[in-house]
Design an enzyme around this catalytic site. Structure first.
Site, PDB file in Angstrom:
ATOM      1  CE1 TYR A   1      -4.025   1.881   0.641  1.00 30.32           C
ATOM      2  CE2 TYR A   1      -2.674   3.227   2.150  1.00 30.32           C
ATOM      3  CZ  TYR A   1      -4.126   3.114   1.551  1.00 30.32           C
ATOM      4  OH  TYR A   1      -4.982   3.980   1.444  1.00 30.32           O
TER       5      TYR A   1
ATOM      6  CE  LYS B   1      -3.795   5.016  -1.396  1.00 24.44           C
ATOM      7  NZ  LYS B   1      -4.813   5.650  -2.507  1.00 24.44           N
TER       8      LYS B   1
END
Length: 252
Positions: free
Chosen positions: A152, A156
């Site tokens: 993640y 991001k």
């Protein structure tokens, strides 16, 4: 007169949470809105709750090029164009690195990064032709690193690099591209994190509120307010930037 009268906004992953809050803000300010989500029935139900003059829900797998192209074509046909794209769709598959599987990695990368790439590529054709467009990508404070989120966090931070490059490439065509990096936002997704950690939701929120200078958690409306500004003509001299909306959590 609403800030987005005559504009068509597309928000991915908008059946709930930050996406829905953002779609609702655009609708309140006059935009026709397309809610994009994996399940069309869920997307349509969310669109019906917006109270917009025009709103549709479209089922789409943002990581599939054919599905994305079909979704954008429907938006243009049913709503009469496209002016704003918010790439919000996202998932989490959290685990420590030694437990993280290839599927965990690939699924997160596909939805966040490939999804933003495919949606932007499909939308920018229309933006370039009309010499106008607003792109907003959702990053996260996790881009700065977060235990158990190697996939993640990488996705991001990738979003931020993608946004900067869009600013460079698309600026000459009247297109602005920016990103928002939310901190802790009270949503079903963060509630699910509390459950996974075997914590009470309210206690989980309280602890996160104490971890930032403003001493409260964020809500979808906080992100929606920033999104409305960055996707408006008032922000036409801003591009390639990432705005951290986190109550100051990453200041220290």
């Amino acid at each position: 007169m609403g800030r987005f009268d005559g504009r068509v906004a597309v928000v991915t992953g908008a059946a709930r949470g930050i996406g829905f809050g953002t779609a609702k803000r655009f609708a309140e300010e006059g935009a026709a809105v397309a809610i994009i989500d994996l399940d069309e029935t869920t997307a349509a139900e969310a669109a019906a709750k917006l109270g917009a003059t025009k709103a549709i829900g479209i089922g789409c797998d943002v990581a599939d090029a054919a599905s994305v192209d079909a979704a954008i074509a429907r938006v243009v046909e049913e709503l009469g164009g496209i002016h704003i794209l918010v790439n919000n769709a996202g998932i989490t598959r959290d685990n420590l690195l030694f437990k993280l599987t290839e599927d965990d990695w690939d699924m997160v990368m596909n939805v966040h990064l490939k999804g933003a790439f495919l949606m932007t590529k499909a939308a920018q054709k229309h933006f370039v032709e009309q010499k106008y467009g607003k792109i907003l990508n959702l990053s996260s404070v996790s881009a700065l690193g977060n235990r158990g989120q190697a996939n993640y966090s990488a996705a991001k931070m990738g979003i931020q690099g993608f946004t900067r490059t869009l600013g460079i490439e698309l600026g000459p065509f009247g297109i602005n591209a920016n990103a928002i990096a939310p901190g802790f936002i009270a949503t079903e997704m963060t509630d699910a994190t509390a459950a996974r950690l075997k914590m009470d939701v309210e206690e989980f929120r309280r602890l996160n509120a104490e971890a930032n200078p403003v001493r409260r958690v964020g809500f979808p409306e906080d992100i929606a307010a920033a999104a409305a500004f960055l996707c408006s003509d008032e922000a036409s001299y801003i591009t390639g930037q990432t705005l951290y909306v986190d109550g100051g959590a990453k200041l220290g």
